[in-house]
Motif scaffolding. Structure first.
Motif, mmCIF file in Angstrom:
data_model
loop_
_atom_site.group_PDB
_atom_site.id
_atom_site.type_symbol
_atom_site.label_atom_id
_atom_site.label_comp_id
_atom_site.label_asym_id
_atom_site.label_seq_id
_atom_site.Cartn_x
_atom_site.Cartn_y
_atom_site.Cartn_z
ATOM 1 N N ALA A 172 0.834 -1.200 0.000
ATOM 2 C CA ALA A 172 0.000 0.000 0.000
ATOM 3 C C ALA A 172 0.868 1.249 0.000
ATOM 4 O O ALA A 172 0.519 2.258 -0.590
ATOM 5 N N GLU A 173 1.994 1.184 0.662
ATOM 6 C CA GLU A 173 2.837 2.372 0.831
ATOM 7 C C GLU A 173 4.265 2.117 0.352
ATOM 8 O O GLU A 173 5.227 2.261 1.103
ATOM 9 N N GLY A 174 4.406 1.699 -0.908
ATOM 10 C CA GLY A 174 5.750 1.476 -1.439
ATOM 11 C C GLY A 174 6.252 0.086 -1.108
ATOM 12 O O GLY A 174 5.841 -0.518 -0.119
ATOM 13 N N GLN A 192 0.781 -2.473 5.471
ATOM 14 C CA GLN A 192 1.420 -1.194 5.794
ATOM 15 C C GLN A 192 0.376 -0.139 6.103
ATOM 16 O O GLN A 192 0.683 0.922 6.639
ATOM 17 N N SER A 193 -0.869 -0.415 5.716
ATOM 18 C CA SER A 193 -1.945 0.567 5.850
ATOM 19 C C SER A 193 -3.248 -0.125 5.466
ATOM 20 O O SER A 193 -3.270 -0.957 4.568
ATOM 21 N N GLY A 194 -4.323 0.241 6.149
ATOM 22 C CA GLY A 194 -5.616 -0.352 5.814
ATOM 23 C C GLY A 194 -6.338 0.413 4.718
ATOM 24 O O GLY A 194 -7.446 0.049 4.311
ATOM 25 N N GLN A 195 -5.691 1.475 4.232
ATOM 26 C CA GLN A 195 -6.367 2.429 3.334
ATOM 27 C C GLN A 195 -7.053 1.801 2.121
ATOM 28 O O GLN A 195 -8.215 2.077 1.838
ATOM 29 N N LEU A 196 -6.316 0.959 1.388
ATOM 30 C CA LEU A 196 -6.877 0.472 0.119
ATOM 31 C C LEU A 196 -8.161 -0.312 0.369
ATOM 32 O O LEU A 196 -9.123 -0.203 -0.384
ATOM 33 N N PHE A 215 2.408 -2.262 9.673
ATOM 34 C CA PHE A 215 3.800 -2.709 9.772
ATOM 35 C C PHE A 215 4.658 -2.079 8.683
ATOM 36 O O PHE A 215 4.240 -2.018 7.523
ATOM 37 N N ARG A 216 5.830 -1.641 9.067
ATOM 38 C CA ARG A 216 6.780 -1.108 8.077
ATOM 39 C C ARG A 216 8.168 -1.639 8.422
ATOM 40 O O ARG A 216 8.670 -1.372 9.529
ATOM 41 N N ALA A 217 8.737 -2.354 7.473
ATOM 42 C CA ALA A 217 10.093 -2.880 7.687
ATOM 43 C C ALA A 217 11.094 -1.781 7.385
ATOM 44 O O ALA A 217 11.892 -1.882 6.467
ATOM 45 N N HIS A 225 9.958 6.434 14.890
ATOM 46 C CA HIS A 225 9.576 5.283 14.086
ATOM 47 C C HIS A 225 9.435 3.995 14.880
ATOM 48 O O HIS A 225 10.311 3.628 15.648
ATOM 49 N N LEU A 226 8.347 3.317 14.619
ATOM 50 C CA LEU A 226 8.156 1.960 15.112
ATOM 51 C C LEU A 226 8.022 1.055 13.898
ATOM 52 O O LEU A 226 7.644 1.513 12.813
ATOM 53 N N ILE A 227 8.309 -0.218 14.087
ATOM 54 C CA ILE A 227 8.133 -1.188 13.006
ATOM 55 C C ILE A 227 6.663 -1.597 12.938
ATOM 56 O O ILE A 227 6.092 -1.776 11.888
ATOM 57 N N MET A 232 -5.225 5.009 12.641
ATOM 58 C CA MET A 232 -6.658 5.143 12.452
ATOM 59 C C MET A 232 -6.812 5.816 11.094
ATOM 60 O O MET A 232 -6.258 6.888 10.862
ATOM 61 N N GLU A 233 -7.528 5.152 10.186
ATOM 62 C CA GLU A 233 -7.625 5.659 8.822
ATOM 63 C C GLU A 233 -9.079 5.829 8.369
ATOM 64 O O GLU A 233 -9.744 4.853 8.047
ATOM 65 N N PRO A 234 -9.544 7.086 8.353
ATOM 66 C CA PRO A 234 -10.879 7.319 7.810
ATOM 67 C C PRO A 234 -10.820 7.305 6.288
ATOM 68 O O PRO A 234 -9.806 7.679 5.702
ATOM 69 N N GLY A 362 6.850 15.766 14.835
ATOM 70 C CA GLY A 362 6.796 15.248 13.464
ATOM 71 C C GLY A 362 5.396 15.006 12.939
ATOM 72 O O GLY A 362 4.403 15.508 13.471
ATOM 73 N N GLU A 363 5.340 14.198 11.893
ATOM 74 C CA GLU A 363 4.093 13.988 11.162
ATOM 75 C C GLU A 363 3.112 13.118 11.953
ATOM 76 O O GLU A 363 3.385 11.967 12.250
ATOM 77 N N LEU A 364 1.948 13.694 12.245
ATOM 78 C CA LEU A 364 0.905 12.953 12.968
ATOM 79 C C LEU A 364 -0.056 12.302 11.980
ATOM 80 O O LEU A 364 -0.597 11.222 12.232
ATOM 81 N N VAL A 365 -0.305 13.030 10.888
ATOM 82 C CA VAL A 365 -1.332 12.632 9.932
ATOM 83 C C VAL A 365 -0.770 12.735 8.516
ATOM 84 O O VAL A 365 -0.059 13.686 8.198
ATOM 85 N N GLN A 369 -6.569 13.140 -1.303
ATOM 86 C CA GLN A 369 -7.669 12.742 -2.165
ATOM 87 C C GLN A 369 -7.107 11.628 -3.042
ATOM 88 O O GLN A 369 -5.909 11.615 -3.360
ATOM 89 N N ARG A 370 -7.963 10.646 -3.408
ATOM 90 C CA ARG A 370 -7.464 9.494 -4.150
ATOM 91 C C ARG A 370 -7.781 9.610 -5.636
ATOM 92 O O ARG A 370 -8.805 10.196 -6.018
ATOM 93 N N VAL A 371 -6.939 9.003 -6.452
ATOM 94 C CA VAL A 371 -7.218 8.944 -7.897
ATOM 95 C C VAL A 371 -8.505 8.138 -8.084
ATOM 96 O O VAL A 371 -8.599 7.007 -7.589
HETATM 97 O O1 4AD Z 1 1.896 8.940 5.922
HETATM 98 P P1 4AD Z 1 1.585 7.478 6.036
HETATM 99 O O2 4AD Z 1 2.581 6.512 5.546
HETATM 100 O O3 4AD Z 1 0.191 7.316 5.300
HETATM 101 C C1 4AD Z 1 -0.459 6.154 5.018
HETATM 102 O O4 4AD Z 1 -0.129 5.062 5.391
HETATM 103 C C2 4AD Z 1 -1.731 6.370 4.285
HETATM 104 N N1 4AD Z 1 -2.118 5.115 3.656
HETATM 105 C C3 4AD Z 1 -2.772 6.878 5.233
HETATM 106 C C4 4AD Z 1 -4.089 7.115 4.582
HETATM 107 O O5 4AD Z 1 -4.212 8.055 3.805
HETATM 108 N N2 4AD Z 1 -5.099 6.325 4.916
HETATM 109 O O6 4AD Z 1 1.272 7.145 7.558
HETATM 110 C C5 4AD Z 1 0.264 7.832 8.237
HETATM 111 C C6 4AD Z 1 0.701 8.169 9.647
HETATM 112 C C7 4AD Z 1 1.901 9.110 9.715
HETATM 113 O O7 4AD Z 1 1.501 10.442 9.584
HETATM 114 C C8 4AD Z 1 2.465 8.802 11.086
HETATM 115 O O8 4AD Z 1 1.724 9.467 12.085
HETATM 116 C C9 4AD Z 1 2.203 7.325 11.217
HETATM 117 O O9 4AD Z 1 1.160 7.002 10.324
HETATM 118 N N3 4AD Z 1 3.400 6.538 10.885
HETATM 119 C C10 4AD Z 1 4.213 5.960 11.787
HETATM 120 N N4 4AD Z 1 4.180 5.942 13.128
HETATM 121 C C11 4AD Z 1 5.152 5.280 13.779
HETATM 122 N N5 4AD Z 1 6.130 4.593 13.161
HETATM 123 C C12 4AD Z 1 6.211 4.569 11.808
HETATM 124 N N6 4AD Z 1 7.184 3.872 11.202
HETATM 125 C C13 4AD Z 1 5.206 5.281 11.055
HETATM 126 N N7 4AD Z 1 4.971 5.458 9.738
HETATM 127 C C14 4AD Z 1 3.866 6.227 9.657
#
Ligand code: 4AD
Ligand code: MG
Length: 440
Positions: A172-174, A192-196, A215-217, A225-227, A232-234, A362-365, A369-371
């Motif tokens: 989902a994320e690369g 990596q994400s529940g988005q799709l 999960f992200r390796a 960063h956590l693995i 929470m994905e709306p 850092g980045e919280l969110v 918008q999706r294609v």
């Molecule tokens: O920006 P990210 O990678 O976005 C997505 O995964 C999209 N699919 C989300 C979506 O649009 N539904 O990750 C979203 C958020 C980041 O802003 C960050 O808060 C957190 O997930 N995050 C991590 N938190 C801890 N450890 C990591 N390795 C993280 N990678 C992302």
């Protein structure tokens, strides 16, 4: 809600409810946090998970039978005490227990975590025990309150919780941070994400969210960063980027407000300065990637070339300009995910947003918008060298009633680390999974 598991009949109460039992005989089941001997008066500092309570044994008789029990008690021994609740302003928390009886459940072996300072490696190795310390308990209580606030907000706005799979056939994320595992005869990846999947449920239910582990390796060892982390994905059918930004902003304001409302004692234990949290009100400042880049250029402190993704230090430099979380939109499409909708006015830019926390968290969110156009999405999948085969179902969403839709991911642990003002994300989750760190 009425607490049904306050066993009033058995007199068993929890420390957090102690104020309701002044002058009453109660039973508390817990552990020895500490003890102190002042001759005729002996103190046991009890913990039961909901709080800390000073319990006192007093006698003129040096051979008093409870003194003998007191002497045997070690740190973290488990015990059941009976006694009368006294209001006492000198006691920490304002209440004290006058012990009338003690039942020892287990005398703990010499506890590895003492009151002295331990190194992080040692504490991480003993995470299963470290969790019992006052600060860690406070953090986990705040984490639970944050989860509840997030869910209450989303439910209150009519979003339906839909749970995506953890085992997936696609990225989902690369593709660089995938955890690969075998799924019988096939390859599978941890999500990596529940988005799709949320995009599919959104087209079924209109407004949905997912909330679970991802999960992200990632071979990066940072404070952020956590693995394995929770997101929470709306996902919202017919919503555009602006709608998603508004939703994320209102969500963050609500979460901070509710945490301050319900977890003040815990924030005090963490010595969290709440002045910055009180400033988290709508609206948040919004800037574009280009504007963010100008801030960086002016600061003279960033080496990031135009067109590249912002690094952790860049985010900190930008967030220092604002007291509230800052929304950065319109990143170059080339550095962002394949599913992001390009901006009509400037197709080199994506209709996306990141929300950067104040105070350097850092980045919280991250969201967008999706294609929604089939042909464009197909081209994106190809240029990202992803397999159209495994994305067939995802492409189908663009064949059957496709609509513009948007969503985002809120990182739970980043949010907890920020609200608690932790120096490292590892304390924001009970058992952090980090690079080369799988135990306990
Ligand atoms: O920006 P990210 O990678 O976005 C997505 O995964 C999209 N699919 C989300 C979506 O649009 N539904 O990750 C979203 C958020 C980041 O802003 C960050 O808060 C957190 O997930 N995050 C991590 N938190 C801890 N450890 C990591 N390795 C993280 N990678 C992302
Ligand atoms: Mg991101």
């Amino acid at each position: 809600m009425k607490k049904n598991y306050n066993f009033k009949m058995k007199n068993w109460i929890y420390i957090e409810d102690i104020s309701q039992y002044v002058e009453q005989e109660v039973i508390i089941k817990g552990w020895v946090y500490n003890k102190r001997d002042s001759g005729r008066v002996k103190f046991i500092i009890l913990r039961d998970g909901t709080g800390i309570l000073q319990a006192m044994i007093w006698s003129k008789d040096p051979d008093f039978h409870l003194f003998k029990i007191f002497n045997e008690l070690t740190q973290e021994s488990s015990l059941v005490v009976k006694g009368k609740v006294k209001k006492d302003d000198r006691a920490p928390g304002g209440f004290e227990l006058e012990i009338s009886d003690i039942n020892t459940v287990q005398i703990a072996e010499e506890y590895p975590i003492s009151k002295k300072d331990h190194g992080v490696a040692f504490l991480m190795e003993n995470r299963h025990l470290w969790l019992r310390s006052t600060k860690q308990v406070a953090i986990l209580r705040i984490r639970a309150a944050i989860i509840k606030a997030i869910r209450d907000f989303m439910d209150g706005q009519g979003f339906i919780l839909t749970d995506p799979p953890i085992l997936t056939a696609n990225a989902a994320e690369g593709t660089t941070t995938l955890f690969e595992t075998s799924y019988f005869d096939e390859k599978a990846y941890l999500s990596q994400s529940g988005q799709l999947y949320a995009e599919a449920t959104a087209l079924a239910l209109g407004k949905v969210y997912t909330f679970g582990p991802t999960f992200r390796a990632e071979k990066s060892k940072t404070r952020r960063h956590l693995i394995e982390f929770w997101m929470m994905e709306p996902e919202w059918a017919y919503a555009e980027l602006d709608d998603a930004i508004q939703l994320a902003q209102d969500l963050l304001v609500y979460v901070v407000e509710k945490t301050l409302e319900t977890r003040m004692p815990e924030l005090e234990i963490l010595e969290r300065d709440i002045k910055p949290l009180n400033k988290i009100k709508s609206p948040f400042p919004r800037i574009t990637y280009d504007e963010a880049f100008n801030i960086l250029k002016k600061s003279g402190k960033s080496q990031t070339p135009y067109g590249e993704d912002l690094g952790a230090t860049d985010e900190t430099i930008i967030s220092e300009q604002f007291e509230k979380p800052v929304v950065i939109t319109h990143y170059p499409a080339s550095i962002k995910s394949f599913y992001m909708q390009p901006d009509k006015e400037d197709p080199e830019k994506a209709l996306c947003m990141d929300i950067i926390a104040p105070e350097g968290y850092g980045e919280l969110v991250g969201g967008s918008q999706r294609v929604h156009d089939y042909e464009l999405l197909m081209r994106r999948i190809e240029t990202h060298k992803l397999s159209p085969e495994v994305f067939k179902w995802y492409l189908d969403l663009r064949r059957f009633g496709s609509v513009p839709h948007s969503g985002f991911g809120l990182g739970l642990e980043r949010t907890v680390a920020w609200i608690c003002h932790l120096t490292h994300i590892r304390e924001s989750i009970p058992f952090p999974r980090m690079l080369y760190n799988l135990y306990p």
